[in-house]
Design an enzyme around this catalytic site. Structure first.
Site, PDB file in Angstrom:
ATOM      1  N   PRO A   2       0.828  -1.220   0.000  1.00 27.87           N
ATOM      2  CA  PRO A   2       0.000   0.000   0.000  1.00 27.87           C
ATOM      3  C   PRO A   2       0.859   1.265   0.000  1.00 27.87           C
ATOM      4  CG  PRO A   2      -0.188  -1.173   2.096  1.00 27.87           C
ATOM      5  CD  PRO A   2       0.649  -2.012   1.214  1.00 27.87           C
ATOM      6  N   GLU A   3       0.495   2.200  -0.839  1.00 27.20           N
ATOM      7  CA  GLU A   3       1.185   3.483  -0.874  1.00 27.20           C
ATOM      8  C   GLU A   3       0.332   4.529  -0.151  1.00 27.20           C
ATOM      9  OE1 GLU A   3       3.223   4.918  -4.181  1.00 27.20           O
ATOM     10  OE2 GLU A   3       3.592   2.966  -5.088  1.00 27.20           O
TER      11      GLU A   3
END
Ligand SMILES: [Zn+2]
Length: 298
Positions: A2-3
């Site tokens: 996840p960014e």
């Protein structure tokens, strides 16, 4: 992994579901890797506390906790009475005072970590490392098959670097002054900017017309202005897209419905540039794939 936009979306989804809830008890698994603080310390900080807010800081999810006064007072006695104190603390949740000892629960999802709000009867997934029983009757579970995620407690957590969506233009430009590393590496450097990962670095460099390998110090102010705008644009677009499917992120099944921003260069090696039709190139910089248009980016 996840960014920033995904973590922001997850934090917002959790905030909607668990803000104001009381943590009655905490179970922590036997695996050591996910626990960045000692298990006893995490349990002590969380049990009996009320979740006053959930927010993102960099790629961390920060749970701000208010100790419930009653539970706080009794938690020093034996565990049996602590259990009892929790329900008393619950009754007084509305009167919970803001305590000077503000504690935070910090969650980093790593590669495969997820936080799930579950009904207590729902099956406990494999690789569950933490279960928080909430006064609302639900459970907040941390599941992480690859165990790169981290759980810790802190009192004044502050991630390094600046928030890319909060820093002003002058502050942004100053991050790159005198840096001899490729601009792509500088964008990924978490000590400079919080939470910018591979996808959004490539996409913002494309929007700014800058090749990923360019030395950061040689990028002109004009180009840095475009990069600043491009980065804020891709992050905001992705957060806006995520916002519409927020409930899918932390549901009981742990279904991950991550939206995808329409990539212009990322993972499009060999495909035509959407602007000039030149084939998109891929190079490896500091071990990470970087994608760019050889014609549009200088
Ligand atoms: Zn192009």
């Amino acid at each position: 992994m996840p960014e920033l936009p995904e973590v922001e979306t997850i934090a917002r989804g959790l905030a909607k579901r668990v803000t104001g809830d009381l943590i009655e008890s905490v179970w922590l698994g036997q695996k050591k890797e996910p626990l960045k603080s000692p298990a006893a310390q995490i349990a002590k900080a969380l049990e009996g506390s009320r979740i006053s807010s959930v927010r993102r800081m960099g790629k961390h999810i920060v749970f701000d906790l208010d100790p419930a006064p009653e539970a706080q007072k009794l938690s020093r006695s034996k565990s049996k009475s602590r259990r009892r104190s929790t329900s008393q603390g619950l009754a007084k949740a509305g009167q919970a005072l803001h305590s000077a000892s503000h504690v935070q629960w910090i969650v980093h999802l790593g590669m495969t970590g997820s936080l799930r709000v579950c009904e207590p009867q729902s099956e406990i997934a494999k690789h569950t490392h933490a279960i928080l029983k909430l006064a609302s009757g639900r459970e907040l579970r941390f599941v992480d098959p690859r165990r790169f995620g981290r759980l810790s407690v802190a009192t004044a957590f502050d991630a390094a670097g600046v928030e890319p969506l909060e820093v002003d233009l002058a502050g942004f430009v100053s991050l790159f002054r005198g840096r001899k590393t490729p601009i792509k590496s500088a964008l990924l450097n978490q000590k400079l900017l919080r939470g910018v990962g591979n996808i959004y670095a490539d996409e913002s460099l494309f929007r700014a017309g800058i090749r990923p390998r360019r030395r950061a110090s040689t990028v002109t102010r004009d180009q840095l202005e475009k990069l600043y705008a491009g980065l804020q644009q891709v992050l905001s677009e992705a957060i806006a897209l995520g916002g519409s499917s927020i409930s899918d992120y932390v549901d009981a099944d742990g279904e991950e419905g991550f939206f995808q921003l329409q990539h212009r260069v990322y993972a499009r090696e060999g495909e035509p540039c959407l602007v000039c039709k030149a084939p998109i190139k891929r190079v490896v910089i500091a071990g990470r794939s970087s994608h760019y248009c050889p014609r549009c980016q200088k």
